[in-house]
Design a protein around this motif. Structure first.
Motif, mmCIF file in Angstrom:
data_model
loop_
_atom_site.group_PDB
_atom_site.id
_atom_site.type_symbol
_atom_site.label_atom_id
_atom_site.label_comp_id
_atom_site.label_asym_id
_atom_site.label_seq_id
_atom_site.Cartn_x
_atom_site.Cartn_y
_atom_site.Cartn_z
ATOM 1 N N PRO A 189 -1.402 9.212 2.023
ATOM 2 C CA PRO A 189 -1.329 8.047 1.120
ATOM 3 C C PRO A 189 -2.654 7.745 0.440
ATOM 4 O O PRO A 189 -2.688 7.395 -0.743
ATOM 5 C CB PRO A 189 -0.902 6.911 2.059
ATOM 6 C CG PRO A 189 -0.167 7.591 3.168
ATOM 7 C CD PRO A 189 -0.889 8.895 3.365
ATOM 8 N N PHE A 190 -3.760 7.901 1.175
ATOM 9 C CA PHE A 190 -5.074 7.648 0.583
ATOM 10 C C PHE A 190 -5.358 8.641 -0.539
ATOM 11 O O PHE A 190 -5.779 8.251 -1.638
ATOM 12 C CB PHE A 190 -6.159 7.750 1.665
ATOM 13 C CG PHE A 190 -7.556 7.696 1.116
ATOM 14 C CD1 PHE A 190 -8.114 6.487 0.726
ATOM 15 C CD2 PHE A 190 -8.306 8.863 0.963
ATOM 16 C CE1 PHE A 190 -9.412 6.443 0.213
ATOM 17 C CE2 PHE A 190 -9.601 8.821 0.447
ATOM 18 C CZ PHE A 190 -10.148 7.604 0.070
ATOM 19 N N PHE A 191 -5.127 9.919 -0.269
ATOM 20 C CA PHE A 191 -5.420 10.932 -1.281
ATOM 21 C C PHE A 191 -4.492 10.801 -2.489
ATOM 22 O O PHE A 191 -4.897 11.097 -3.615
ATOM 23 C CB PHE A 191 -5.315 12.326 -0.672
ATOM 24 C CG PHE A 191 -6.439 12.656 0.249
ATOM 25 C CD1 PHE A 191 -7.741 12.745 -0.216
ATOM 26 C CD2 PHE A 191 -6.222 12.851 1.604
ATOM 27 C CE1 PHE A 191 -8.804 13.034 0.625
ATOM 28 C CE2 PHE A 191 -7.263 13.143 2.460
ATOM 29 C CZ PHE A 191 -8.566 13.231 1.979
ATOM 30 N N TYR A 192 -3.252 10.334 -2.241
ATOM 31 C CA TYR A 192 -2.335 10.116 -3.373
ATOM 32 C C TYR A 192 -2.871 9.007 -4.274
ATOM 33 O O TYR A 192 -2.872 9.137 -5.503
ATOM 34 C CB TYR A 192 -0.943 9.749 -2.864
ATOM 35 C CG TYR A 192 0.017 9.398 -3.980
ATOM 36 C CD1 TYR A 192 0.571 10.393 -4.784
ATOM 37 C CD2 TYR A 192 0.342 8.065 -4.267
ATOM 38 C CE1 TYR A 192 1.434 10.081 -5.831
ATOM 39 C CE2 TYR A 192 1.197 7.742 -5.302
ATOM 40 C CZ TYR A 192 1.736 8.749 -6.082
ATOM 41 O OH TYR A 192 2.575 8.436 -7.114
ATOM 42 N N LEU A 193 -3.340 7.902 -3.666
ATOM 43 C CA LEU A 193 -3.878 6.803 -4.466
ATOM 44 C C LEU A 193 -5.155 7.228 -5.201
ATOM 45 O O LEU A 193 -5.399 6.804 -6.327
ATOM 46 C CB LEU A 193 -4.162 5.599 -3.577
ATOM 47 C CG LEU A 193 -2.919 4.864 -3.049
ATOM 48 C CD1 LEU A 193 -3.320 3.730 -2.118
ATOM 49 C CD2 LEU A 193 -2.065 4.329 -4.193
ATOM 50 N N SER B 191 -4.468 1.077 -7.844
ATOM 51 C CA SER B 191 -4.597 2.256 -6.974
ATOM 52 C C SER B 191 -5.855 2.161 -6.126
ATOM 53 O O SER B 191 -5.850 2.478 -4.933
ATOM 54 C CB SER B 191 -4.614 3.540 -7.809
ATOM 55 O OG SER B 191 -3.385 3.735 -8.472
ATOM 56 N N VAL B 192 -6.943 1.710 -6.745
ATOM 57 C CA VAL B 192 -8.205 1.546 -6.011
ATOM 58 C C VAL B 192 -8.071 0.435 -4.965
ATOM 59 O O VAL B 192 -8.532 0.579 -3.818
ATOM 60 C CB VAL B 192 -9.364 1.244 -6.985
ATOM 61 C CG1 VAL B 192 -10.632 0.910 -6.219
ATOM 62 C CG2 VAL B 192 -9.592 2.431 -7.916
ATOM 63 N N VAL B 193 -7.435 -0.676 -5.346
ATOM 64 C CA VAL B 193 -7.247 -1.800 -4.428
ATOM 65 C C VAL B 193 -6.423 -1.380 -3.211
ATOM 66 O O VAL B 193 -6.660 -1.827 -2.079
ATOM 67 C CB VAL B 193 -6.569 -2.984 -5.148
ATOM 68 C CG1 VAL B 193 -6.138 -4.056 -4.160
ATOM 69 C CG2 VAL B 193 -7.514 -3.576 -6.190
ATOM 70 N N GLY B 194 -5.451 -0.484 -3.434
ATOM 71 C CA GLY B 194 -4.580 -0.075 -2.338
ATOM 72 C C GLY B 194 -5.198 0.907 -1.363
ATOM 73 O O GLY B 194 -4.680 1.091 -0.248
ATOM 74 N N MET B 195 -6.291 1.538 -1.736
ATOM 75 C CA MET B 195 -6.895 2.574 -0.876
ATOM 76 C C MET B 195 -7.263 2.078 0.523
ATOM 77 O O MET B 195 -6.959 2.737 1.520
ATOM 78 C CB MET B 195 -8.116 3.181 -1.574
ATOM 79 C CG MET B 195 -7.776 4.050 -2.763
ATOM 80 S SD MET B 195 -9.272 4.658 -3.608
ATOM 81 C CE MET B 195 -8.556 5.276 -5.138
ATOM 82 N N PRO B 196 -7.922 0.907 0.674
ATOM 83 C CA PRO B 196 -8.283 0.457 2.033
ATOM 84 C C PRO B 196 -7.078 0.243 2.949
ATOM 85 O O PRO B 196 -7.197 0.361 4.171
ATOM 86 C CB PRO B 196 -9.020 -0.866 1.779
ATOM 87 C CG PRO B 196 -9.505 -0.768 0.371
ATOM 88 C CD PRO B 196 -8.456 0.007 -0.350
ATOM 89 N N PHE B 197 -5.916 -0.078 2.364
ATOM 90 C CA PHE B 197 -4.733 -0.352 3.185
ATOM 91 C C PHE B 197 -4.115 0.922 3.769
ATOM 92 O O PHE B 197 -3.181 0.861 4.560
ATOM 93 C CB PHE B 197 -3.688 -1.096 2.340
ATOM 94 C CG PHE B 197 -4.142 -2.469 1.917
ATOM 95 C CD1 PHE B 197 -4.042 -3.550 2.778
ATOM 96 C CD2 PHE B 197 -4.704 -2.671 0.667
ATOM 97 C CE1 PHE B 197 -4.462 -4.819 2.394
ATOM 98 C CE2 PHE B 197 -5.138 -3.925 0.270
ATOM 99 C CZ PHE B 197 -5.018 -5.007 1.140
ATOM 100 N N GLY C 36 4.985 16.940 -3.182
ATOM 101 C CA GLY C 36 3.966 16.474 -4.116
ATOM 102 C C GLY C 36 4.225 16.920 -5.538
ATOM 103 O O GLY C 36 4.080 16.137 -6.484
ATOM 104 N N ASN C 37 4.625 18.171 -5.706
ATOM 105 C CA ASN C 37 4.920 18.687 -7.049
ATOM 106 C C ASN C 37 6.103 17.955 -7.669
ATOM 107 O O ASN C 37 6.145 17.729 -8.884
ATOM 108 C CB ASN C 37 5.188 20.190 -6.991
ATOM 109 C CG ASN C 37 3.914 20.986 -6.721
ATOM 110 O OD1 ASN C 37 2.820 20.544 -7.033
ATOM 111 N ND2 ASN C 37 4.063 22.166 -6.137
ATOM 112 N N ALA C 38 7.093 17.591 -6.823
ATOM 113 C CA ALA C 38 8.241 16.831 -7.324
ATOM 114 C C ALA C 38 7.791 15.457 -7.816
ATOM 115 O O ALA C 38 8.273 14.952 -8.847
ATOM 116 C CB ALA C 38 9.296 16.694 -6.232
ATOM 117 N N ALA C 39 6.848 14.844 -7.080
ATOM 118 C CA ALA C 39 6.316 13.536 -7.498
ATOM 119 C C ALA C 39 5.518 13.662 -8.795
ATOM 120 O O ALA C 39 5.590 12.791 -9.671
ATOM 121 C CB ALA C 39 5.447 12.954 -6.386
#
Length: 332
Positions: free
Chosen positions: A154-158, A134-140, A63-66
């Motif tokens: 993935p959810f928390f990243y978005l 980012s919001v649109v991608g959360m449900p996926f 995560g820190n690298a990202a």
């Protein structure tokens, strides 16, 4: 409130806002509390060695690298607080004071309004669109909830990216509002000139701390040589060293500034290096297709060759002057 406009190279600058005093617990919004809680959890994961396979530490490392790849411009805008109705009213009524500090020898004052306007407006559309996506991608990301033990990363990243883009967008709007109301006031800083000059004169932080502070004459000479290296503004030249971030942060008692400077310097260095490598590849290609007896340089236009030779001479001059100054200081 103090804003710092810190040139990383002769073409790219970092905006940093002095952190305001911590809010009292009773004044914190829900978003403030969630942000603090998330930071605490992340810090705990970085130190957790008891999780099976140390998965928490591995996640924080990745995560820190990202996070390091997030553009420094976004990080800088995020340091500017959200423009509340109360603060907006204070600005309009002239009760809120803003100052922008910058090294006057390495960033000409007449360029400051243009750079601030660019930082305030250039990325607003991008932050807005990426926040929405980012919001649109959360449900996926819902299927990842089925994985046991490990949270839905993935959810928390978005969620984080949506928040980050929102924060940067709010910071850019705050800065834009200031510019529309004749703020902030421009304050060239000799303290910044000193630290910048030391970073260009000396190779390490330890040496910079051990020797006397640069004189005004030395600072003006180093700034002049840097200006020569730009070939009348056609070349991008680094003016800030990664190790110098700590000295600037210490100078103004702003420890959080250090990591922002280091991140920006690393990103700009990589960008300039990539551009140089592309130019070298182009020269290699030219060399391969050049006429017999000619070098790749010979195939370039005369005005380009003249600029290359001027740049090489300027680089030799700054190295020689820095060496002369270091020897003089050592004898003293």
């Amino acid at each position: 409130m103090r804003l710092f406009l810190l040139p990383i190279s002769t073409r790219r600058s970092l905006i940093y806002c002095e952190k305001l005093h911590e809010k009292a617990v009773s004044e914190r919004t829900l978003l403030d509390r969630l942000t603090i809680k998330a930071n605490e959890i992340w810090a705990a994961w970085e130190k957790d060695e008891k999780a099976p396979g140390q998965w928490k530490r591995k996640i924080t490392i990745s995560g820190n690298a990202a996070l390091k790849r997030i553009p420094y411009e976004e990080w800088g805008l995020k340091t500017i607080p959200t423009l509340t109705a109360k603060r907006k009213k204070a600005i309009v009524e002239g009760r809120e004071k803003y100052h922008v500090m910058f090294p006057g020898l390495y960033l000409h004052q007449q360029k400051v309004p243009e750079i601030l306007k660019k930082l305030a407006t250039e990325r607003q559309g991008m932050h807005r669109s990426k926040m929405i996506w980012s919001v649109v991608g959360m449900p996926f990301t819902a299927p990842f909830m089925l994985i046991p033990i490990i949270p839905n990363l993935p959810f928390f990243y978005l969620v984080y990216r949506a928040y980050s883009h929102w924060k940067a967008l709010q910071g850019s709007k705050h800065l834009e509002f200031l510019l529309e109301n004749g703020l902030p006031k421009e304050n060239p800083s000799w303290e910044l000139d000193e630290v910048y000059t030391a970073g260009l004169m000396y190779p390490t932080r330890q040496i910079s701390r051990a020797v006397p502070r640069p004189t005004k004459q030395q600072a003006e000479e180093v700034a002049r040589v840097v200006e020569q290296q730009t070939n009348e503004g056609t070349e991008d030249v680094m003016v800030l060293q990664r190790w110098n971030g700590k000295l600037i942060a210490e100078q103004f008692n702003l420890p959080d500034m250090e990591v922002e400077i280091e991140r920006a310097v690393e990103q700009v260095q990589k960008s300039i290096k990539a551009k140089e490598e592309l130019a070298e590849e182009k020269l290699e290609l030219e060399r391969a297709t050049a006429e017999p007896g000619k070098t790749a340089k010979d195939t370039l236009p005369k005005h380009v060759i003249a600029k290359l030779e001027k740049a090489e001479k300027a680089e030799e001059d700054i190295k020689q002057k820095a060496g002369d100054v270091a020897k003089k200081d050592a004898r003293a």
